[in-house]
Write a protein that holds these residues in place. Structure first.
Motif, PDB file in Angstrom:
ATOM      1  N   VAL A  30       0.858  -1.184   0.000  1.00 23.31           N
ATOM      2  CA  VAL A  30       0.000   0.000   0.000  1.00 23.31           C
ATOM      3  C   VAL A  30       0.894   1.234   0.000  1.00 23.31           C
ATOM      4  O   VAL A  30       1.985   1.230   0.562  1.00 23.31           O
ATOM      5  CB  VAL A  30      -0.941   0.045   1.222  1.00 23.31           C
ATOM      6  CG1 VAL A  30      -1.980  -1.055   1.139  1.00 23.31           C
ATOM      7  CG2 VAL A  30      -0.168  -0.052   2.520  1.00 23.31           C
ATOM      8  N   TYR A  87      -3.838   4.714  -1.199  1.00 21.91           N
ATOM      9  CA  TYR A  87      -4.930   5.263  -0.392  1.00 21.91           C
ATOM     10  C   TYR A  87      -4.667   6.738  -0.141  1.00 21.91           C
ATOM     11  O   TYR A  87      -3.514   7.182  -0.124  1.00 21.91           O
ATOM     12  CB  TYR A  87      -5.048   4.521   0.946  1.00 21.91           C
ATOM     13  CG  TYR A  87      -5.715   3.177   0.821  1.00 21.91           C
ATOM     14  CD1 TYR A  87      -7.058   3.025   1.106  1.00 21.91           C
ATOM     15  CD2 TYR A  87      -5.003   2.068   0.387  1.00 21.91           C
ATOM     16  CE1 TYR A  87      -7.690   1.801   0.981  1.00 21.91           C
ATOM     17  CE2 TYR A  87      -5.619   0.833   0.251  1.00 21.91           C
ATOM     18  CZ  TYR A  87      -6.964   0.709   0.547  1.00 21.91           C
ATOM     19  OH  TYR A  87      -7.590  -0.490   0.408  1.00 21.91           O
ATOM     20  N   ALA A 103      -6.019  -4.723   2.280  1.00 18.81           N
ATOM     21  CA  ALA A 103      -5.190  -3.568   1.914  1.00 18.81           C
ATOM     22  C   ALA A 103      -5.553  -2.366   2.787  1.00 18.81           C
ATOM     23  O   ALA A 103      -4.669  -1.606   3.206  1.00 18.81           O
ATOM     24  CB  ALA A 103      -5.377  -3.248   0.432  1.00 18.81           C
ATOM     25  N   ALA A 131      -3.185  -0.212   5.219  1.00 17.43           N
ATOM     26  CA  ALA A 131      -3.009   1.236   5.096  1.00 17.43           C
ATOM     27  C   ALA A 131      -3.187   1.910   6.462  1.00 17.43           C
ATOM     28  O   ALA A 131      -2.415   2.803   6.829  1.00 17.43           O
ATOM     29  CB  ALA A 131      -4.013   1.792   4.086  1.00 17.43           C
ATOM     30  N   GLN A 178      -9.655   4.519  -0.864  1.00 13.46           N
ATOM     31  CA  GLN A 178      -8.805   3.883  -1.867  1.00 13.46           C
ATOM     32  C   GLN A 178      -8.763   4.763  -3.106  1.00 13.46           C
ATOM     33  O   GLN A 178      -9.817   5.179  -3.613  1.00 13.46           O
ATOM     34  CB  GLN A 178      -9.343   2.500  -2.228  1.00 13.46           C
ATOM     35  CG  GLN A 178      -8.343   1.694  -3.028  1.00 13.46           C
ATOM     36  CD  GLN A 178      -8.888   0.340  -3.494  1.00 13.46           C
ATOM     37  OE1 GLN A 178      -9.085   0.102  -4.684  1.00 13.46           O
ATOM     38  NE2 GLN A 178      -9.123  -0.540  -2.541  1.00 13.46           N
ATOM     39  N   THR A 225      -5.004   1.487  -8.058  1.00 14.99           N
ATOM     40  CA  THR A 225      -3.919   0.527  -7.933  1.00 14.99           C
ATOM     41  C   THR A 225      -2.939   0.727  -9.075  1.00 14.99           C
ATOM     42  O   THR A 225      -3.345   0.924 -10.227  1.00 14.99           O
ATOM     43  CB  THR A 225      -4.487  -0.903  -7.938  1.00 14.99           C
ATOM     44  OG1 THR A 225      -5.258  -1.087  -6.755  1.00 14.99           O
ATOM     45  CG2 THR A 225      -3.370  -1.932  -7.983  1.00 14.99           C
TER      46      THR A 225
END
Lengths: 242, 242
Positions: free
Chosen positions: B18, B105, B59, B63, B85, B88
């Motif tokens: 992350v 994030y 995830a 984070a 989020q 990616t």
DNA sequence: CCAAAAGTGTTGGGCCTACACCCATGG
DNA sequence: CCATGGGTGTAGGCCCAACACTTTTGG
């Protein structure tokens, strides 16, 4: 644990996949591209198409490759499609077999003559959205997120044209909005908004087509160069989830 | 290659991490939480905080854990923060050492007394956004995406209050918008928009505070229950990237 | 002629921009 | 009393929802 000072061989073993939420509008209903699972878990259940990200490709490349395989569209056609990253799903336990992190993508397609054109491995088909199907894994959640995202994007982008063929009538474009949003729109006002938004659509000279057999033939339009709409085309009642 | 019919041991070896784009407003400037890299590659360069996703956490949990470690905030404080989020990043070669897929994030924090409160492993600090720093890996791209997302979210959500302390004045709230958007807003009109938007802010009875020493004391407000703003608070000039 | 869909016109209201103006406080 | 920021009022304009109306086709 920080990103520096790690042993490249000591990382936890994750699999990375892509899942695809592919929409089209057919017969005034929103449809989704689904595959039927042939193995456990969720054998016989419907699922979103998808697959592994290969070692030398990005997630987006993997998504385009899978889309071409499932739909039978040519690589060059798929290369030009609007594909958008939705979000990444990483709950431990979302796949009972192993740790799988999946990057979800959304694509919008016009109503195609046949979904499974080419590859024999492809066994995907269009299913009406909102039916009683229960999807495998967390794919119902992914599909709901994708639907919400598409609905929101129609408001402030020209994305609705991705649901239409290269040349389309304003009636067809309006039906895209009505189908995705599940509402009825005022035809005169819709027409004005679309035509006064710079770059949304371009008139096709001399074209005319009948939408449903009856009625006055409608003028044809192409998608314009704008990708953001100013001003936006807002949903009635302003319903909007974050 | 489809998602069924695969050998759980045959998946390509990916690392999943992350990355965090953490913003705050300090002294009328947007600041970002950065760490200085101690090892190659990019030794000495600034980078976004982040780290591995552990085998049994999502995830988002990773984070939050990393954010607590880097800022020294308590686990319970971090558990209540707004964390979103972003997207990616999966380009092969984004990390020269190995294949790393990173889920980015975004978090918004009020101006904290000290960034590195607790853990001694934390060496993060706030840097003014827009400075001449070049960031490691593709972190400049991630940061730019995060800034754009935050700017867009201020328009149609009440997220701006996440930059403010629990009780704040409308002047402070307005400064958040002006700082993130890089524009000046008309004070009377801003006030009206905020107060007439249901659920955006709630008045604190009897409270009053001075913003900059001079001027009339301002009334205090708390964040309201709404997370979506109707109608939205749009940027001047309607600049908007997709 | 009737139904259906395309296309044009018009009107009233809501929201927003711009700006003028008063209020309270520190120096 | 002046500079500074908080707070109120108001006039004009733009956009938009609602709805009446005309046009062109198939049955």
């Amino acid at each position: 644990m920080t990103v520096e000072g790690y042993d490249p061989r000591a990382f936890p073993p994750f699999a990375v996949t892509v899942d695809l939420a592919v929409f089209t509008v057919r017969d005034g209903r929103l449809h989704v591209l689904l595959i039927e699972r042939g193995t456990e878990p969720y054998q016989g259940a419907w699922a979103l198409p998808g697959g592994f990200v290969l070692p030398r490709e990005s997630a987006e490349q993997a998504a385009r490759r899978e889309l071409a395989e499932e739909t039978g569209l040519s690589e060059s056609t798929v290369a030009g499609l609007h594909l958008e990253q939705l979000r990444t799903y990483s709950d431990p336990g979302r796949d009972p077999r192993m740790r799988v992190v999946s990057v979800a993508y959304t694509a919008l397609l016009p109503d195609l003559p046949e979904p499974r054109g080419g590859g024999d491995a492809a066994h995907a088909c269009w299913k009406a959205h909102g039916g009683p199907q229960r999807l495998a894994f967390d794919h119902e959640r992914i599909l709901a997120d994708a639907h919400e995202r598409v609905g929101a994007k129609l408001e402030y982008t020209g994305l609705a044209t991705a649901f239409c063929p290269a040349e389309f009538t304003l009636g067809e474009l309006r039906q895209v909005y009505e189908t995705v949003w599940g509402v009825e729109l005022d035809r005169p006002n819709f027409r004005r908004k679309v035509l006064t938004t710079p770059g949304f659509v371009e008139a096709v000279e001399g074209g005319a087509r009948l939408t449903g057999g009856r009625g006055k033939p409608a003028a044809l339009y192409r998608a314009g160069p704008a990708n953001a709409l100013h001003p936006p085309l807002l949903r009635p009642e302003g319903r909007h989830s974050t």
